[in-house]
Scaffold this motif. Sequence first.
Motif, PDB file in Angstrom:
ATOM      1  N   PRO A 288      52.137  88.921 -71.148  1.00  0.00           N
ATOM      2  CA  PRO A 288      51.284  88.100 -72.292  1.00  0.00           C
ATOM      3  C   PRO A 288      51.247  88.946 -73.370  1.00  0.00           C
ATOM      4  N   TYR A 289      51.529  90.240 -73.386  1.00  0.00           N
ATOM      5  CA  TYR A 289      51.427  91.024 -74.618  1.00  0.00           C
ATOM      6  C   TYR A 289      52.716  90.763 -75.691  1.00  0.00           C
ATOM      7  N   VAL A 290      53.720  90.030 -75.239  1.00  0.00           N
ATOM      8  CA  VAL A 290      54.769  89.713 -76.065  1.00  0.00           C
ATOM      9  C   VAL A 290      54.365  89.056 -77.343  1.00  0.00           C
ATOM     10  N   GLU A 291      53.358  88.117 -77.175  1.00  0.00           N
ATOM     11  CA  GLU A 291      52.837  87.183 -78.179  1.00  0.00           C
ATOM     12  C   GLU A 291      52.117  88.049 -79.033  1.00  0.00           C
ATOM     13  N   ALA A 292      51.370  88.945 -78.845  1.00  0.00           N
ATOM     14  CA  ALA A 292      50.674  89.650 -79.928  1.00  0.00           C
ATOM     15  C   ALA A 292      51.558  90.562 -80.513  1.00  0.00           C
ATOM     16  N   ALA A 293      52.586  91.177 -79.822  1.00  0.00           N
ATOM     17  CA  ALA A 293      53.677  92.080 -80.440  1.00  0.00           C
ATOM     18  C   ALA A 293      54.635  91.042 -81.525  1.00  0.00           C
ATOM     19  N   ALA A 294      54.681  89.856 -81.094  1.00  0.00           N
ATOM     20  CA  ALA A 294      55.387  88.857 -82.049  1.00  0.00           C
ATOM     21  C   ALA A 294      54.632  88.693 -83.363  1.00  0.00           C
ATOM     22  N   ARG A 295      53.359  88.332 -83.225  1.00  0.00           N
ATOM     23  CA  ARG A 295      52.574  88.167 -84.531  1.00  0.00           C
ATOM     24  C   ARG A 295      52.546  89.594 -85.225  1.00  0.00           C
ATOM     25  N   LYS A 296      52.454  90.678 -84.666  1.00  0.00           N
ATOM     26  CA  LYS A 296      52.663  91.825 -85.544  1.00  0.00           C
ATOM     27  C   LYS A 296      53.782  91.882 -86.166  1.00  0.00           C
ATOM     28  N   ALA A 297      54.824  91.774 -85.485  1.00  0.00           N
ATOM     29  CA  ALA A 297      56.130  91.659 -86.225  1.00  0.00           C
ATOM     30  C   ALA A 297      56.377  90.831 -87.328  1.00  0.00           C
ATOM     31  N   VAL A 298      55.783  89.411 -87.098  1.00  0.00           N
ATOM     32  CA  VAL A 298      55.800  88.734 -88.359  1.00  0.00           C
ATOM     33  C   VAL A 298      55.084  89.016 -89.488  1.00  0.00           C
ATOM     34  N   ALA A 299      53.714  89.535 -88.898  1.00  0.00           N
ATOM     35  CA  ALA A 299      52.808  90.000 -89.995  1.00  0.00           C
ATOM     36  C   ALA A 299      53.222  91.278 -90.985  1.00  0.00           C
ATOM     37  N   ASP A 300      53.939  92.040 -90.153  1.00  0.00           N
ATOM     38  CA  ASP A 300      54.670  93.168 -90.980  1.00  0.00           C
ATOM     39  C   ASP A 300      55.795  92.639 -91.883  1.00  0.00           C
ATOM     40  N   HIS A 301      56.770  91.806 -91.316  1.00  0.00           N
ATOM     41  CA  HIS A 301      57.795  91.261 -92.220  1.00  0.00           C
ATOM     42  C   HIS A 301      57.261  90.500 -93.379  1.00  0.00           C
TER      43      HIS A 301
END
Length: 612
Positions: A288-301
């Motif tokens: 489940p932590y994959v989704e939160a990490a993906a949102r962080k990756a996109v936000a940082d992008h």
Amino acid sequence: MSQETKRIKELFGYARTLTKEQGLGVMAARAAGFFKRRFFGKRARYLPAKKTLEAQRAEAAQSAANWPTISILTPLYNTPPRFLQQFLDSVQAQTAPNWQLVLVDASDSAHAEPGRMAQERAAQDSRILYRKIGNGGIAANTNAAAALAGGDYLALADHDDMLAPHAVFCMSKALAETGADFAYSDEALFEKTPRRPRVGHFKPDYAPEYLMAVNYICHLAVFRRSLYEAVGGERPACDGAQDHDLFLRLIDEMQRRDPAAKPLHIPQVLYYWRVHAASTSGGTAAKPYVEAAARKAVADHLAATGRHGTVEPGRFPGTCHVAWDLPDPQPLVSILIPSKDHTDDLETCLHSLYAKTTYENFEVIVIENNSTDPATVDYYKKIPQRYERARVVGYTGGFNFSRINNFGRKYANGSYLLLLNNDVEVINGDWLSQMVGECSQPGVGICGAMLYYPDDTIQHAGIITGLGGYAGHSHKYHKRGGSGYMFRLATVQDFSAVTAACLLVRTAVFDAVHGLDEKLTVAYNDVDFCLRVRDAGWRIVWTPYAELYHHESKSRGSDEKDPAKQARFAAEHDRLYAVHGKENVLHDPYYNPALSLDYEDFRESGDLRHLK
């Protein structure tokens, strides 16, 4: 009539057209491929034939010295021995010799077998490098492997997956020929053996909006070691979506150096992703932590590229959605609605537009087109009183969809134009906000919407060129609410074209390409328009977050028996090819060549063309 019956009827119609235009031989070959795929086994369907692999080995023996070495980075952690053995075998079976395998082992003391196996292989093959490390998480462990790598390029491979035998050959040869900094391939999922794959993931060429929504690149990804080092490798803060984060940052760095740079897509299945309970190939619910990490990756992008929006969970696990900040003040959108009689349809359209749309700054221009019903004139007179910022302008001349919209543009004051059919009905209030948000992004010239038939099946979810020989709608007739192929019904993404039944375009872009082609009176004017915009360097984006009903009938009747209409369609087919080139039409960069040109549901091609 059932959905399957409709598709069969359409397929036979296409077969008649294909036979007439390209001959019986082409039709027979396409039919043979269809029946082979439909009725016979799919064993090893993505693997090259033995003679092809032998030819690759011979070519690599002569040429690989001039190709780059690829260091494959593989962290080990409590790896099941059987999985690791299969992975190691797949690497050592490569048809090209220019690879290095870097194994960093963070397994705990209860799992010593992976290290023993890896050390044995390393002792037998100097291209395999093994180190025992402390466990710092997947990103830190991958960085530890990268620090040991000696290759010009790096590749990421999981410890429980397998490489196709021609992975290094295809990648290193393509990188040598193109000089690309970053390349990725297609992949397949399997459970026991790659010879019986569950499904292939056939990807588009580089699609930046799609990549923000979901990590469609995944495996096999290969990139310059110097580029990896320039961005600082993988980030532990994004563990779970560390590869997605890495890909976004690699591309950002490439485009900082050269704004036109983009990853190279190699449309071959070069990687086999094992499906088991703990694998993300089986869905992000396993982690489940994959989704939160993906949102962080996109936000940082977004922060790194100066774009402003809120990254929200997507409609399905593993996907994201960027709700873009709208320009301030809101730009004026001029909505152009061609209309001839059918005032009930127009009233439904206008009422839904004004009752539901939360975006405030728009004007409506109804383009009257040779109505014959006297009641229509009375209805038109009331529009300015009933609907604020709405007016009717009169077009004279024979029906020509392109000319009508070009005429309407003369009366538009907005910095955006929305081409809208009069039989369209708004569903969600923020539809126009979503479209303006997408269309206002750097490099985006056009945005299209999700359109449903009244029975809640898909009418339009983007246009794929080449379907049926010319163009077709993605996922047509698919039920509303699904994720589609690789989440392509549920994510904002790039297309070559979208339908003019609901198409938002920057007014400056519309003017720069001189509007719609008036020689295309009915068919393909939107496809041609979008392709000309794409050729001018703009991107075309489609969003599922702008939802409308299109009251177009599913069974409008065929034009095949009307000689005049038949001749007109033939001429418009010919013009599409003449302007854009037949090969360019048939090869859509956002549609994989291993997928069918006969259906609109992303099924595999019967002959898996270009794979063998």
